[in-house]
Every structure is written in C-alpha cells, then in structure tokens.
Design a protein around this motif. Structure first.
Motif, short mmCIF file in Angstrom:
data_model
loop_
_atom_site.label_atom_id
_atom_site.label_comp_id
_atom_site.label_asym_id
_atom_site.label_seq_id
_atom_site.Cartn_x
_atom_site.Cartn_y
_atom_site.Cartn_z
N PRO A 133 0.81 -1.23 0.00
CA PRO A 133 0.00 0.00 0.00
C PRO A 133 0.84 1.28 0.00
CG PRO A 133 -0.80 -1.54 1.66
CD PRO A 133 0.42 -2.16 1.07
N TYR A 134 1.99 1.21 0.63
CA TYR A 134 2.82 2.42 0.75
C TYR A 134 3.42 2.84 -0.59
CZ TYR A 134 5.96 5.75 3.04
OH TYR A 134 6.60 6.89 3.43
N PHE A 135 3.55 1.90 -1.50
CA PHE A 135 4.17 2.22 -2.79
C PHE A 135 3.20 2.04 -3.96
CE2 PHE A 135 7.70 0.71 -0.09
CZ PHE A 135 8.45 1.87 -0.06
N ALA A 136 1.96 1.75 -3.64
CA ALA A 136 1.01 1.40 -4.71
C ALA A 136 0.56 2.64 -5.49
CB ALA A 136 -0.20 0.71 -4.11
N GLY A 137 0.05 2.41 -6.66
CA GLY A 137 -0.55 3.47 -7.46
C GLY A 137 0.44 4.19 -8.36
N ASN A 138 -0.11 4.83 -9.38
CA ASN A 138 0.73 5.58 -10.30
C ASN A 138 1.19 6.88 -9.63
OD1 ASN A 138 0.38 3.67 -12.28
ND2 ASN A 138 -1.46 4.68 -13.08
N ASP A 139 2.38 7.30 -10.00
CA ASP A 139 2.95 8.56 -9.49
C ASP A 139 2.94 8.64 -7.96
OD1 ASP A 139 3.33 9.44 -12.09
OD2 ASP A 139 1.26 10.16 -12.21
N ASN A 140 3.14 7.52 -7.33
CA ASN A 140 3.20 7.52 -5.86
C ASN A 140 4.48 8.25 -5.42
OD1 ASN A 140 3.71 6.76 -3.14
ND2 ASN A 140 2.36 4.98 -3.39
N PRO A 141 4.37 9.30 -4.60
CA PRO A 141 5.57 10.07 -4.22
C PRO A 141 6.58 9.24 -3.44
CG PRO A 141 3.65 10.75 -2.93
CD PRO A 141 3.15 9.84 -4.00
N ASN A 142 6.11 8.18 -2.77
CA ASN A 142 7.04 7.37 -1.98
C ASN A 142 8.05 6.62 -2.87
OD1 ASN A 142 5.80 8.14 0.42
ND2 ASN A 142 4.21 6.57 0.15
N VAL A 143 7.64 6.38 -4.10
CA VAL A 143 8.57 5.73 -5.02
C VAL A 143 9.72 6.68 -5.32
CG1 VAL A 143 8.84 4.75 -7.32
CG2 VAL A 143 6.76 4.29 -6.02
N GLU A 144 9.40 7.94 -5.48
CA GLU A 144 10.43 8.95 -5.73
C GLU A 144 11.33 9.10 -4.51
OE1 GLU A 144 11.52 10.43 -8.25
OE2 GLU A 144 12.80 11.95 -7.30
N ILE A 145 10.74 9.00 -3.32
CA ILE A 145 11.55 9.08 -2.09
C ILE A 145 12.53 7.91 -2.04
CG2 ILE A 145 11.45 8.91 0.43
CD1 ILE A 145 8.84 10.49 0.33
N MET A 146 12.02 6.76 -2.40
CA MET A 146 12.90 5.58 -2.41
C MET A 146 14.06 5.80 -3.40
SD MET A 146 11.99 1.56 -2.65
CE MET A 146 10.77 1.61 -3.91
N ARG A 147 13.73 6.37 -4.53
CA ARG A 147 14.75 6.64 -5.55
C ARG A 147 15.81 7.60 -4.99
NH1 ARG A 147 15.01 10.74 -9.28
NH2 ARG A 147 16.36 10.31 -11.05
N GLN A 148 15.34 8.66 -4.35
CA GLN A 148 16.27 9.66 -3.80
C GLN A 148 17.19 9.04 -2.76
OE1 GLN A 148 16.80 12.62 -4.79
NE2 GLN A 148 15.08 12.87 -6.20
N ILE A 149 16.62 8.21 -1.92
CA ILE A 149 17.45 7.59 -0.87
C ILE A 149 18.53 6.71 -1.49
CG2 ILE A 149 17.44 5.98 1.08
CD1 ILE A 149 14.65 6.97 1.78
N LEU A 150 18.14 5.95 -2.48
CA LEU A 150 19.12 5.04 -3.10
C LEU A 150 20.22 5.82 -3.82
CD1 LEU A 150 16.70 2.29 -4.43
CD2 LEU A 150 18.39 2.05 -2.60
#
Lengths: 491, 214
Positions: A29-46
């Motif tokens: 649920p935390y990463f679900a859906g299109n354009d989910n901002p948490n995916v971008e956060i994950m990208r930034q952290i990595l």
C-alpha cells in the motif's frame, strides 16, 4: 576515479535505480498506485546512498531492503540513516564482496551437515548440489521475498540483535530446510527442481514457525560441547556466547598445515565426516533434551539481558531515533516472569500488540523492535522454556491451559519433539491435545535417555559408544511406539 | 557427448536455455510470457536466478525446455556464471528503447566466450517492440549486427506476446539441429564451441524460417 569512468558509474547507478524503484513492492500500500511520491523518495534515498558510499554504489536487491525500512519508518531522512546502518552492520545484506557470500554458504553447508543430515546427504549426491542455488536469494535479501513483511521484519530484528551469533540468518536458512526441505530428499529432487521447489515456496512459508525453529537450532548449537573448526566463525561478534562455556573446537577440515585446530585428534569426534549419519530422529530428540535440560537454569541473572538492552537503547538514541527507555520496566517484568501461564499470555498479547503498533503507527523504529526481539529471545533462553511458549498458535492448540505448570512444560516438550516428525504426524498431534497427554507419559524416558547420550557424546570410549548405541536404539523403539500410537489414533 | 546423452531421454529432448542481458530489458517477462503466457509489469528485479520449464512439440519431437532467468546486474554475475555450464541455448536480450542495452550485447558475448560450454546456440531478442514510439535501436542496425555475428534476431514483446513463441521455437529447432550435428560428429574428439559447427540443415531451415526476419 577519472571523469569518464565516474560519469559512466553514475549513469549506470541512475539507470538501474530508476528501473528498480518502479518495480519494487508496488503492491505494498505504501508504494502502490501511479505517481506515488514514496517511489520517488525511495529513488532519492538510493541515489543519495550511492553518492554517500560510492564503493557500494547500488546493487540490485538494495531497493527491496530499503522498501521494508521506508514503509516502516515513513520518513526520508530516518529511512536513509537506517538504511546506511543496515548496510554497515548486517552481513546478510547484499555484500560488495563475493567471498563473504562464499563464507556464508560454507557456514550453511556445515550447519546443514550437522543439523539436516538427510538433506545434506542428498545435496552430496547431486551434481552442483553444493552450490546451494536455492538459498542465494534468501541470503542476499535477508528472506525479504520468502516471507510476508511482518515476518521478515521479525527475522531482521532477530538477526540484528546479534544474539549469540552474527549469523542468525544462517540458522534461519537451516530452519527453512528442516521445516520444508524433507520433500527434497524424499523425492530425490535434482538441483533445478530444488530451486523451483523453494522458489515456489516464497510467501507460502510460515515465518513464525521458521523463526521458532531457528531459535531452537541456535540454542541447540550453543549447547554443543564441541563444534567443527569450519564453524569457528559463528562464534564471532560482540554477542557471541556471553558467559557460556566455550565449546571445544574440533578440526574437521583436515588441513593439517593451516588449521590450528588440527591436533590433537579427539576421541569420539562428533562432527567428523564419519559421524554425519546421525539420524534426524536423534537430532530432534536432542532438540527436546536440550530444551528440557535448559529448564530450571533461570537463576542466571536476568540483569545481563537488561544491561545489554540498555546499551542497545543508548546506541539507538545516538542514531537519532525515538527513545523507548520507558518500556524497559515492562520488558523487565516480562523477563522476570517466566513460568506461570498468565505470564505466557502476557507474552502473547505483547507480541500481538507489537504487530498492531507496527501496522497502525508504522513509526516504530526497527531498532526498537530489535531490542524487544532480543529481550524475547533472552527471556526464553534464560527461562529454559521454549520460545514456543510465546506463540499464539501454540496456546490455541493446547487445551490444557488450566493445567498446572508442570504439565504445561511437558506438553511443550512433546510439542518440540514433534518438530522432528513429518507434517502429517505433526498435524495429528496438534489436533489432539488428549493424545499429547498420553504421549508425554513416555517422553521423559526418551529425553533422559538421550540426555545421557548427549552429555557423553564428545568423549566416548568405544565401550561407551556401544552402550550409547543401545540406548539410541531403545529411543528409536519408544519413538516408533509413539508414532504408531499417533497413527492408530488417526485412523 | 555427455551433454547430448543428458538432453535426450525417453524420446524427449531436454534443453537448458539461459536468458541473459542488461538490467530491466525484460528477461523475466520473456520467460514468464513463454512459459506461462502471462505478463505483469510489477515483476521485481531478479536476484540470483529463477527457472521455469515449458514443454512443446516441434517437428514431431517432444522437447522440454528448462529456461533459466539470470540477474542482469553485474553484482551477481559471479553467481550466474555457474549457470552457463551445460546450457544448450542462450537468449541474449536487449531493449529496443535503450541503445546502451544493445551496445552491451558484445560484452555479454565476450562473457559467454569465457564460459565453458559446448556448441551453444545463441539467439538475439530485441524486446519491448510494442513501444514503437520510444524506439532507440533502429531495426536495420540490429539485424545487420545479428547477421554479422551469425545470430538470428527476433524483435519481441513480452507485453503483447508478439514473436515470443516463434523466437523460442526457432531456438529449439536450432538446438535440435545442433544436437543431431553433435551426434553425427560424436566420433570427433572435440566439438568446437564455434557456432559454425552448428550449421542449419536445409530441412531445419524450413522449420526455422517462419519466424526469421534475416
């Protein structure tokens, strides 16, 4: 690094990270859906991590590990530092060096040889069986894809506590093999079938059951009077062995020129190549007796556990996470409480509470959980009572809640014994609490018998060995009787 | 040859096929499309290896394919190198929307050369062909490259399923040829790893020709 090389490195990191974040845990649920901002956060952290630790850069699998942290911590900065800590402290995460993977595989092979003799014997028969292909992902991702989130986090916590070993994940791996690997040798699976079989078990396995088994294996291992030199490394680390008696190290590698444990040879070597034929039945019996033997040693000062927990908390504070010191008194009570049924139930409730808190708030620090996990392990170890007592399922399965303490322990023992039985038999046993009472009337004999065998195992004269063999055959006979009885009741 | 003895049992051929290529070119998707006829864009990255089997009949011969899906990231190459052993066929995959995945194909070929394998049949997949608007690797360039390297090229789409089956069938037909070639030359001491020893017979070319664009 020359600029061209540096640019290429960055391009590679960015490209891989970009490709991976959009396909990591997207059903969560935390990463679900299109354009989910948490995916971008994950990208930034990595990307930040790759910049922060360029020698590590980015390896596939890191996004899996980070996803669990980020979805739990739910804060970019905290998640970043947790991730940095995870990469620094844990041996089971993606390692930049293959030799550390080889080292882990070696430990796993040796533990399998000791604790899952039939499985190991099957591996020996198969070409390339010793590559242990089926468990590479387990080790690289810390079981992330093998179990559901909650169980994975519990396992990580158990590993991070470094309780008695820095290699608890190896014990978890052996536990998976013991719990689910029987079919492999029963059906003589080839290497590819084995890989397929274990891959298909992903997310189908019972994490609690495996974790319990792993704890039991660690406890069993820790109580051994002697260990092979190849497993010497399992003794390393700050939490190794505490004040427990150090085991004898026995040379089994036979590298007389390089192994410092190669002489003098001991009599009755327990883990030499020749003695790997220890049957699983014996193994499981040993497991029973180890736990039984451990019972009653709860006069060991429990303050040890508390002290180390406090250290954990201090370390934790330094890392800028929330302070859970307030919880220590409660935990202390839990430690002191040991045998009464009421306290067991507390343990269960607390356990469940942890899960709820985890899910609802999502902000509970992973390291806090580590401390709790450690305390739970401490508690079970100190009391000599099986960790199983904290299990909700166990209490559900047992209809003897109102019985006195002694009977409850005995049932736990028989429950533990069941670990060595086939799933069908185990199910039968679980279904009938009355039957358990019947079984336990015979169990103590088995335990005592095997206890003698166990204590003498390391230094056996030929005559003693003979006597022991007799004992073991009587153990087998009794076990068979028990098995038969189970079968009869079933029909 | 051991390899041939192993791959022909009970009138059924058993071939081991490896899928290799850069990160996120669609290796796992290709495997799952072919083996299970499914596609899900949420596949996680492959860690270590994965593996599927698929049975098919081709030219009256029963063939069982073991398809090994490897990790694309270099971190895991030392682990995956063990899987090259005993492979009968190699599927090299690039992404038609990313030129760098195509320019890396020679590196993958070089790595193949370092491995110990016998007469492995190689085939090139240009995946994600459904994304025509994002195409980065011109069709002509790719076919020219494949031709000059004695490989067959199929532009596939794991998403739509386009050409995936045909490409695998072609690979199987070539592996069957290689098998028969090896059998007939079994008396020779060494079977070269060079593809030139696995030349298609005219008959097999007919079977293979349907999906081949070069």
């Amino acid at each position: 690094m020359p600029k061209a090389e540096y640019d290429k490195f960055w391009l590679n990191v960015q490209c891989t990270v970009d490709k991976d974040v959009v396909r990591t845990d997207r059903s969560h649920p935390y990463f679900a859906g299109n354009d989910n901002p948490n995916v971008e956060i994950m990208r930034q952290i990595l990307l930040n991590y790759a910049y922060y630790q360029p020698e590590m850069g980015y390896s596939q699998g890191m996004s899996d590990l980070l996803a669990s942290i980020l979805s739990t911590v739910q804060d970019e900065v905290d998640a970043f530092w947790c991730f940095v800590g995870l990469m620094e402290r844990s041996l089971f995460v993606t390692s930049p060096k293959d030799d550390s993977m080889d080292c882990q595989l070696l430990y796993l092979k040796e533990l399998l040889r000791m604790m899952a003799a039939k499985f190991y014997a099957h591996l020996l028969l198969e070409d390339e069986g010793m590559d242990l292909l089926f468990c590479h992902r387990w080790l690289l991702l810390g079981f992330k894809r093998e179990f559901h989130d909650l169980h994975v986090l519990r396992m990580w916590e158990a590993c991070w506590s470094h309780y008695q070993t820095e290699f608890f994940h190896i014990f978890i791996s052996v536990a998976i093999v013991l719990e689910y690997g029987d079919l492999v040798w029963q059906k003589s699976m080839r290497v590819d079938e084995m890989l397929n079989y274990f891959n298909n078990l992903a997310l189908e396995m019972d994490g609690d059951r495996v974790l319990k088994q792993a704890r039991s294996l660690l406890y069993q291992f820790r109580r051994l009077a002697g260990i092979p030199c190849t497993l010497r490394g399992l003794l390393s680390g700050p939490g190794a062995w505490d004040s427990a008696t150090l085991p004898e190290i026995e040379c089994t590698c036979h590298e007389t020129s390089t192994c410092k444990y190669s002489n003098p040879p001991r009599q009755g070597k327990r883990f030499s190549q020749e003695s790997t034929g220890v049957s699983e039945k014996q193994d499981s019996d040993e497991r029973v007796l180890v736990n039984t033997n451990g019972h009653g040693t709860d006069n060991k000062p429990s303050s040890d556990g508390i002290d180390s927990n406090e250290l954990n908390f201090k370390e934790h504070q330094e890392n800028g996470s929330s302070n859970l010191k307030d919880e220590i008194p409660n935990e202390e009570q839990k430690l002191d409480s040991s045998d009464s049924k009421e306290e067991h139930e507390n343990g269960v409730e607390s356990n469940e509470f942890d899960c709820e808190e985890h899910q609802e708030n999502g902000t509970t620090s992973l390291q806090d959980e580590t401390s709790k996990e450690k305390q739970k392990v401490d508690s079970s170890e100190l009391n000599g009572q099986n960790c199983d007592d904290l299990s909700p399922e166990m209490n559900e399965n047992t209809n003897l809640k109102d019985e006195n303490e002694h009977e409850e322990q005995t049932i736990d023992t028989s429950e533990q014994k069941n670990d060595g039985l086939s799933p069908r038999k185990q199910q039968n046993l679980n279904e009938s609490a009355d039957l358990k009472v019947e079984i336990q009337t015979e169990e103590p004999k088995v335990d005592n018998c095997d206890l003698t065998e166990y204590n003498q195992a390391v230094d056996l004269s030929p005559e003693e060995q003979q006597a022991n063999d007799k004992m073991c055959s009587s153990v087998d006979t009794i076990s068979e009787q028990v098995d038969n009885r189970v079968g009869t009741t079933d029909t | 040859m051991d390899q041939n003895q192993n791959c022909h049992k009970n009138n059924e051929f058993l071939f081991k096929v490896l899928i290799i290529g850069d990160v996120a070119v669609g290796k796992s998707s290709i495997m799952k499309r072919f083996a299970e006829n499914v596609f899900d864009r949420k596949y996680g990255s492959t860690i270590g290896v994965d593996f599927k089997t698929k049975k098919l009949k081709l030219g009256g011969k029963a063939v069982k394919l073991q398809i090994w899906d490897t990790a694309g990231h270099e971190r895991f190459r030392s682990i995956t190198s063990a899987f090259y052993r005993g492979a009968h066929g190699i599927v090299l995959v690039y992404d038609v929307t990313r030129m760098e995945t195509f320019t890396n194909i020679p590196k993958w070929l070089q790595e193949l050369d370092l491995q110990d394998y016998n007469c492995t049949v190689k085939i090139l997949f240009g995946n994600k062909s459904d994304l025509s608007s994002e195409r980065d690797v011109p069709r002509e360039t790719a076919f020219k490259y494949a031709d000059s390297n004695n490989m067959f090229l199929f532009e596939t789409s794991a998403k739509t399923g386009n050409s995936v089956n045909e490409a695998f069938e072609h690979l199987v037909s070539r592996m069957l040829v290689a098998f028969h070639e090896a059998e007939s030359t079994a008396t020779k001491p060494i079977l070269s790893g060079d593809l030139s020893t696995c030349i298609l017979s005219e008959q097999e070319k007919i079977i293979a020709g349907s999906g081949c664009s070069c």
